[in-house]
Enzyme design. Sequence first.
Site, PDB file in Angstrom:
ATOM      1  N   HIS A 109       0.728  -1.403  -0.373  1.00  0.00           N
ATOM      2  CA  HIS A 109      -0.006   0.217   0.280  1.00  0.00           C
ATOM      3  C   HIS A 109       1.193   1.198  -0.559  1.00  0.00           C
ATOM      4  CE1 HIS A 109      -4.273   1.262   0.581  1.00  0.00           C
ATOM      5  NE2 HIS A 109      -3.606   2.205   1.373  1.00  0.00           N
ATOM      6  N   THR A 145      -2.921   2.781  -4.413  1.00  0.00           N
ATOM      7  CA  THR A 145      -2.388   3.199  -3.992  1.00  0.00           C
ATOM      8  C   THR A 145      -4.181   3.800  -3.187  1.00  0.00           C
ATOM      9  OG1 THR A 145      -0.636   2.341  -2.906  1.00  0.00           O
ATOM     10  CG2 THR A 145      -1.358   3.971  -1.332  1.00  0.00           C
ATOM     11  N   GLU A 146      -4.633   4.066  -2.433  1.00  0.00           N
ATOM     12  CA  GLU A 146      -5.509   5.046  -2.260  1.00  0.00           C
ATOM     13  C   GLU A 146      -6.602   5.757  -3.940  1.00  0.00           C
ATOM     14  OE1 GLU A 146      -7.110   5.866   0.705  1.00  0.00           O
ATOM     15  OE2 GLU A 146      -4.996   4.321   1.546  1.00  0.00           O
ATOM     16  N   LEU A 147      -6.290   4.499  -4.205  1.00  0.00           N
ATOM     17  CA  LEU A 147      -7.328   4.670  -5.637  1.00  0.00           C
ATOM     18  C   LEU A 147      -6.177   6.339  -6.306  1.00  0.00           C
ATOM     19  CD1 LEU A 147     -10.446   5.343  -5.167  1.00  0.00           C
ATOM     20  CD2 LEU A 147      -9.264   3.530  -5.772  1.00  0.00           C
ATOM     21  N   TRP A 298      -8.500   9.462  -3.902  1.00  0.00           N
ATOM     22  CA  TRP A 298     -10.172   9.546  -2.704  1.00  0.00           C
ATOM     23  C   TRP A 298     -10.011  10.455  -1.697  1.00  0.00           C
ATOM     24  CZ3 TRP A 298     -12.603   3.916  -1.461  1.00  0.00           C
ATOM     25  CH2 TRP A 298     -11.182   3.244  -0.688  1.00  0.00           C
TER      26      TRP A 298
END
Length: 473
Positions: A109, A145-147, A298
């Site tokens: 991530h 990761t985290e869009l 996001w």
Amino acid sequence: MKSICFYFQIHQPFRLKRYRFFDIGNDHYYYDDFANDDIVTRIAQRSYIPMVQTLLDMVSEYKDSFKCAISITGTAIEQLQQYVPEFIDLLKKLVDTGNVEFLSETYAHSLASLEDPDEFVNQVKRHDKLIKELFGQKPKVIRNTELIYDDDIALTIASMGFKAAITEGAKHILGWKSPNFVYNSASAPKLKLLLKNDKLSDDISRNFANTDWDEYPLTADKYIDWIAQLPEDQQIVNIFLSMETFGEFLPHETGIFDFMKALPRFAAEKGVGFMTPTEAVAKLKPVDMLSIPYPISWADEARDVSAWKGNMLQREALNKLYSIAERVNLCTDLRLKQDWEYLQSSDHFFYMSTKTMADGSAHANFSPYDSPYSAFTNYMNVLADFMVRVNEQYPEEIGNEELNSLLLTIRNQSQEIETLNKEVKQLRNNILQADDANNEQIEVVSEEKPAKATKGAKKAPAKKSAAKKTSAK
């Protein structure tokens, strides 16, 4: 027919223990095992296990009428295998239904897509290998990761052979456009994009238990009605959520699990179906190309990457970490490689954020540290020790030119090996072709052999007679 594309994310970092300046050079173990065990076990019992069981019940009751996708990081898998192995078994049962798709992402991530494209590729490959080994699926769609996504990242993703990427339907990117379509990447036209429907996702994650919300309470029939009433040409609604939303952020008592279980029934009544991301990009045609020149995510109201790179503390930590990437990649120490992955988790940099979000909450609310400065100090102490260990194997005295020369040699060796492998393959093919030709000749000779054998038999007695005469003399 409209369809809902549900995707649930699972991630847990390896949390760092309190690491003092005086530990540098003396203590090479950085992790808070007690906290990791306690947090992962608690979240699994309250959220992950009941949610996956809910998904199993939904698939059992509605069969192919319900489908979804899951993204789980390598660091989460490692901890769940260690502390809650029964959850991994439950995930395997869910996979066996054939109604769940696993997505690709970075192993730890990490923010490698922003800092080091080569490391990004390596982590994605390592993650996907683990998913294949555990669950028997090769991910076809990636969720970074985290869009996090932009046009440059799209090029890297496309080069790895992915059919599609999932990212945020950010308003400042879409403008008047709707997220409820499949798009193409402007920089990599063959790469398709699925965009999160921000409002409908937040209606569950943020507003489900919000008694001040105008639409409270949110019921399954009301939610499906909203989707069914969307314009006819909007065929796909992407609802992307952290799995911790269910049971952890929204406790069981709120009725969130009952809400989920009821969705397929009301969806069937309204003619709304469910798709996996791969099905969505296979069945639906892109309506337009989307250019995203700067990274989006996001996170927060701005939907940018300032949650991890918004202040000097974060940028300093990231610069220090990735400044030794080439040296770490030269190492063969497995423990060092493992620490390298764990230290890249985006959570460490998120804890250093000084931002206050639009709703008044702060990133510090999710941090185990007293302040962003404590998070920075602790991380940099750990990183200092890690850099000492890297330096022991590849000293800083090795200049960049010498290091680049060494890397070039390694790359050339890899290319030479690849070339030799191709030559070996070609030689094997030539040998096989030669063998086939010899076999054909042998077959022809075999057909003529009986006649030659008869002729030879007539000459044999003459030789024997001659031998006897010689003996007599």
